[in-house]
Design an enzyme around this catalytic site. Structure first.
Site, PDB file in Angstrom:
ATOM      1  N   HIS A   1       6.470  11.729   6.470  1.00  5.75           N
ATOM      2  CA  HIS A   1       5.133  12.057   5.984  1.00  5.75           C
ATOM      3  C   HIS A   1       4.171  11.031   6.581  1.00  5.75           C
ATOM      4  O   HIS A   1       4.425   9.825   6.552  1.00  5.75           O
ATOM      5  CB  HIS A   1       5.127  12.027   4.459  1.00  5.75           C
ATOM      6  CG  HIS A   1       3.758  11.993   3.891  1.00  5.75           C
ATOM      7  ND1 HIS A   1       2.785  12.893   4.255  1.00  5.75           N
ATOM      8  CD2 HIS A   1       3.173  11.137   3.001  1.00  5.75           C
ATOM      9  CE1 HIS A   1       1.672  12.600   3.617  1.00  5.75           C
ATOM     10  NE2 HIS A   1       1.884  11.548   2.854  1.00  5.75           N
TER      11      HIS A   1
ATOM     12  N   CYS B   1       2.502  15.038  -1.470  1.00  4.41           N
ATOM     13  CA  CYS B   1       2.928  14.799  -0.073  1.00  4.41           C
ATOM     14  C   CYS B   1       4.401  15.120   0.156  1.00  4.41           C
ATOM     15  O   CYS B   1       4.844  15.178   1.300  1.00  4.41           O
ATOM     16  CB  CYS B   1       2.645  13.354   0.301  1.00  4.41           C
ATOM     17  SG  CYS B   1       0.922  12.928   0.044  1.00  4.41           S
TER      18      CYS B   1
ATOM     19  N   ASN C   1      -3.784  11.152   6.509  1.00  4.90           N
ATOM     20  CA  ASN C   1      -2.748  11.656   5.594  1.00  4.90           C
ATOM     21  C   ASN C   1      -3.155  13.056   5.126  1.00  4.90           C
ATOM     22  O   ASN C   1      -4.094  13.199   4.351  1.00  4.90           O
ATOM     23  CB  ASN C   1      -2.640  10.678   4.415  1.00  4.90           C
ATOM     24  CG  ASN C   1      -1.653  11.133   3.362  1.00  4.90           C
ATOM     25  OD1 ASN C   1      -1.212  12.279   3.348  1.00  4.90           O
ATOM     26  ND2 ASN C   1      -1.316  10.235   2.456  1.00  4.90           N
TER      27      ASN C   1
HETATM   28  N1  ACO Z   1     -12.143  -1.236   4.680  1.00  7.82           N
HETATM   29  C1  ACO Z   1     -12.267  -2.568   4.613  1.00  7.82           C
HETATM   30  N2  ACO Z   1     -11.685  -3.296   3.651  1.00  7.82           N
HETATM   31  C2  ACO Z   1     -10.931  -2.648   2.752  1.00  7.82           C
HETATM   32  C3  ACO Z   1     -10.754  -1.244   2.775  1.00  7.82           C
HETATM   33  C4  ACO Z   1     -11.400  -0.537   3.791  1.00  7.82           C
HETATM   34  N3  ACO Z   1     -11.302   0.789   3.911  1.00  7.82           N
HETATM   35  N4  ACO Z   1      -9.939  -0.881   1.750  1.00  7.82           N
HETATM   36  C5  ACO Z   1      -9.604  -2.009   1.097  1.00  7.82           C
HETATM   37  N5  ACO Z   1     -10.215  -3.071   1.697  1.00  7.82           N
HETATM   38  C6  ACO Z   1     -10.149  -4.479   1.325  1.00  7.82           C
HETATM   39  C7  ACO Z   1      -9.779  -4.681  -0.119  1.00  7.82           C
HETATM   40  O1  ACO Z   1     -10.906  -4.605  -0.956  1.00  7.82           O
HETATM   41  C8  ACO Z   1      -9.178  -6.052  -0.081  1.00  7.82           C
HETATM   42  O2  ACO Z   1     -10.219  -6.984  -0.058  1.00  7.82           O
HETATM   43  P1  ACO Z   1     -10.073  -8.386  -0.845  1.00  7.82           P
HETATM   44  O3  ACO Z   1      -8.920  -9.089  -0.192  1.00  7.82           O
HETATM   45  O4  ACO Z   1     -11.397  -9.033  -0.610  1.00  7.82           O
HETATM   46  O5  ACO Z   1      -9.797  -8.019  -2.260  1.00  7.82           O
HETATM   47  C9  ACO Z   1      -8.481  -6.105   1.272  1.00  7.82           C
HETATM   48  O6  ACO Z   1      -9.113  -5.091   2.071  1.00  7.82           O
HETATM   49  C10 ACO Z   1      -6.994  -5.807   1.200  1.00  7.82           C
HETATM   50  O7  ACO Z   1      -6.821  -4.626   0.430  1.00  7.82           O
HETATM   51  P2  ACO Z   1      -5.409  -4.083   0.085  1.00  7.82           P
HETATM   52  O8  ACO Z   1      -5.536  -2.922  -0.853  1.00  7.82           O
HETATM   53  O9  ACO Z   1      -4.544  -5.240  -0.333  1.00  7.82           O
HETATM   54  O10 ACO Z   1      -4.932  -3.571   1.533  1.00  7.82           O
HETATM   55  P3  ACO Z   1      -3.528  -3.092   1.976  1.00  7.82           P
HETATM   56  O11 ACO Z   1      -3.071  -3.889   3.105  1.00  7.82           O
HETATM   57  O12 ACO Z   1      -2.600  -2.887   0.805  1.00  7.82           O
HETATM   58  O13 ACO Z   1      -3.874  -1.621   2.553  1.00  7.82           O
HETATM   59  C11 ACO Z   1      -3.682   0.693   1.955  1.00  7.82           C
HETATM   60  C12 ACO Z   1      -4.392  -0.632   1.685  1.00  7.82           C
HETATM   61  C13 ACO Z   1      -3.995   1.086   3.378  1.00  7.82           C
HETATM   62  C14 ACO Z   1      -4.223   1.738   0.994  1.00  7.82           C
HETATM   63  C15 ACO Z   1      -2.170   0.500   1.789  1.00  7.82           C
HETATM   64  O14 ACO Z   1      -1.892  -0.153   0.573  1.00  7.82           O
HETATM   65  C16 ACO Z   1      -1.418   1.792   1.842  1.00  7.82           C
HETATM   66  O15 ACO Z   1      -1.435   2.519   2.822  1.00  7.82           O
HETATM   67  N6  ACO Z   1      -0.659   2.109   0.773  1.00  7.82           N
HETATM   68  C17 ACO Z   1       0.083   3.355   0.725  1.00  7.82           C
HETATM   69  C18 ACO Z   1      -0.853   4.423   0.292  1.00  7.82           C
HETATM   70  C19 ACO Z   1      -0.326   5.793   0.538  1.00  7.82           C
HETATM   71  O16 ACO Z   1       0.454   6.028   1.425  1.00  7.82           O
HETATM   72  N7  ACO Z   1      -0.828   6.699  -0.275  1.00  7.82           N
HETATM   73  C20 ACO Z   1      -0.609   8.065  -0.089  1.00  7.82           C
HETATM   74  C21 ACO Z   1       0.656   8.554  -0.662  1.00  7.82           C
HETATM   75  S1  ACO Z   1       0.797  10.196  -0.334  1.00  7.82           S
HETATM   76  C22 ACO Z   1       0.242  11.203  -1.618  1.00  7.82           C
HETATM   77  O17 ACO Z   1       1.024  11.672  -2.394  1.00  7.82           O
HETATM   78  C23 ACO Z   1      -1.189  11.528  -1.738  1.00  7.82           C
END
Ligand code: ACO
Length: 335
Positions: free
Chosen positions: A262, A112, A292
């Site tokens: 990004h 990214c 993304n």
């Molecule tokens: N739908 C419903 N529930 C979900 C989903 C979904 N799609 N995904 C996760 N959950 C659940 C989890 O299982 C968890 O449940 P639990 O509490 O029963 O265990 C709960 O939701 C919370 O999950 P978290 O992972 O803690 O959610 P978070 O608020 O951290 O959001 C996310 C997750 C959106 C992935 C976030 O952490 C994020 O955006 N991180 C940055 C990721 C990113 O930008 N990556 C790309 C980088 S760029 C590159 O180089 C490719």
């Protein structure tokens, strides 16, 4: 010598996949996804669409806006982590554009952050001399590496291509005002697409002899991500990197017209904007429609903002890319 941005373009696949579409295959919803990420739709490559084709489309539009003939392109940088040829796809784009002088074309792999690295590389080539028009393309199709059973990642990514033309100019007109680039290999464990290796069962040569060792065969597995750690990394590194780039440009965040990050997660964009005290009306975001799109996200959002008339000639943009590697980088550019 200076360099400036003189054109941009973008292209996305036709197939749109909504949150409701994804809710049919994984346990998620059109409530959870927008609240946690800001994403409502993404585009996905299917059928005969190719990433190289999207990249060529985006590049053609950028050249057209810049009024630069393909024959006058001196360098093509394709920023991608999902090339359709392990050896790189940039030369195929150079060929498809019809750049008759056979200019150098090669791939840059930095997920990214790729587009930011490409942009700064283009500026370095131009400032070093001998390069007048550099085409920088950010293009990725992470849908090919998504685990469609993993709701934590499959909801995030989309496919797209975006491009800019960077052109040599007098130093007074210089459009790259400051930049800052970093990587941290220690964070690779938080976000990666590892290869899976197996010993080949084709160790038998054409003359019937068997090699004295089993050669390896490898392919890529799916995106593996610790979302929370990636989120923490962005909060720690991105605002600081933008501040360094602003310092080098002799500016502060109050003097920029636009913040263009990004497009990974709206919560990340909002957190960085708040840290830098940039009000929401000066933040560019199109994540809602595309998710993304990795190396494509910054030039795609820039292209939309330019063509809609938001970004005008002379505007100063603070752009920052961040992602796998880990890598991150910022640039302050004048459009
Ligand atoms: N739908 C419903 N529930 C979900 C989903 C979904 N799609 N995904 C996760 N959950 C659940 C989890 O299982 C968890 O449940 P639990 O509490 O029963 O265990 C709960 O939701 C919370 O999950 P978290 O992972 O803690 O959610 P978070 O608020 O951290 O959001 C996310 C997750 C959106 C992935 C976030 O952490 C994020 O955006 N991180 C940055 C990721 C990113 O930008 N990556 C790309 C980088 S760029 C590159 O180089 C490719």
């Amino acid at each position: 010598k200076g360099c400036k941005l003189v054109g941009c373009g973008s292209a996305v696949p036709t197939l749109q996949v909504s949150n409701d579409d994804l809710a049919k295959i994984v346990d998620t919803s059109d409530e959870w996804i927008p609240v946690r990420t800001g994403i409502r739709n993404r585009r996905v490559l299917t059928g005969k669409d190719s990433l190289t084709g999207l990249a060529v489309e985006a590049a053609k539009r950028a050249l057209q806006m810049a009024q630069v003939d393909p024959d006058d392109v001196d360098l093509v940088l394709l920023c991608t982590s999902t090339a359709e040829d392990l050896f790189g796809s940039a030369p195929q784009i150079q060929k498809a554009l019809g750049c008759k002088r056979n200019p150098l074309a090669y791939d840059i792999t930095a997920a990214c952050s790729g587009f930011m690295l490409g942009l700064v590389s283009a500026a370095c080539y131009i400032r070093g001399g001998g390069f007048n028009n550099v085409l920088v393309i950010g293009a990725d199709a992470l849908s090919r590496y998504v685990d469609w059973t993993d709701r934590g990642t499959c909801i995030l990514f989309g496919d797209a291509a975006g491009a800019v033309v960077v052109q040599a100019c007098d130093s007074e007109e210089d459009g790259l005002l400051g930049f800052d680039l970093h990587s941290d290999g220690d964070g690779q464990r938080h976000l990666n697409v590892p290869i899976t290796e197996k010993e080949s069962d084709h160790a038998l040569g054409s003359n019937g002899s068997v090699l004295g060792f089993p050669p390896k065969r490898s392919s890529y597995s799916c995106i593996q991500m610790n979302g929370k750690e990636v989120f923490r990394f962005t909060a720690r590194c991105v605002p600081q990197s933008i501040e360094y780039a602003l310092q080098k440009a002799g500016l502060t965040s109050s003097s920029i017209d636009w913040l263009l990050l990004h497009q990974a997660n709206q919560r990340i964009i909002d957190a960085v904007a708040t840290r830098l005290e940039v009000p929401p009306e000066r933040v560019i975001s199109n994540l809602e429609n595309y998710g993304n799109t990795s190396a494509a996200s910054i030039p795609l959002a820039l292209d939309e903002a330019v063509r809609s008339g938001k970004v005008k000639s002379g505007h100063i943009i603070a752009a920052s890319g961040f992602g796998a590697g880990l890598t991150w980088g910022s640039a302050i550019v004048r459009w």
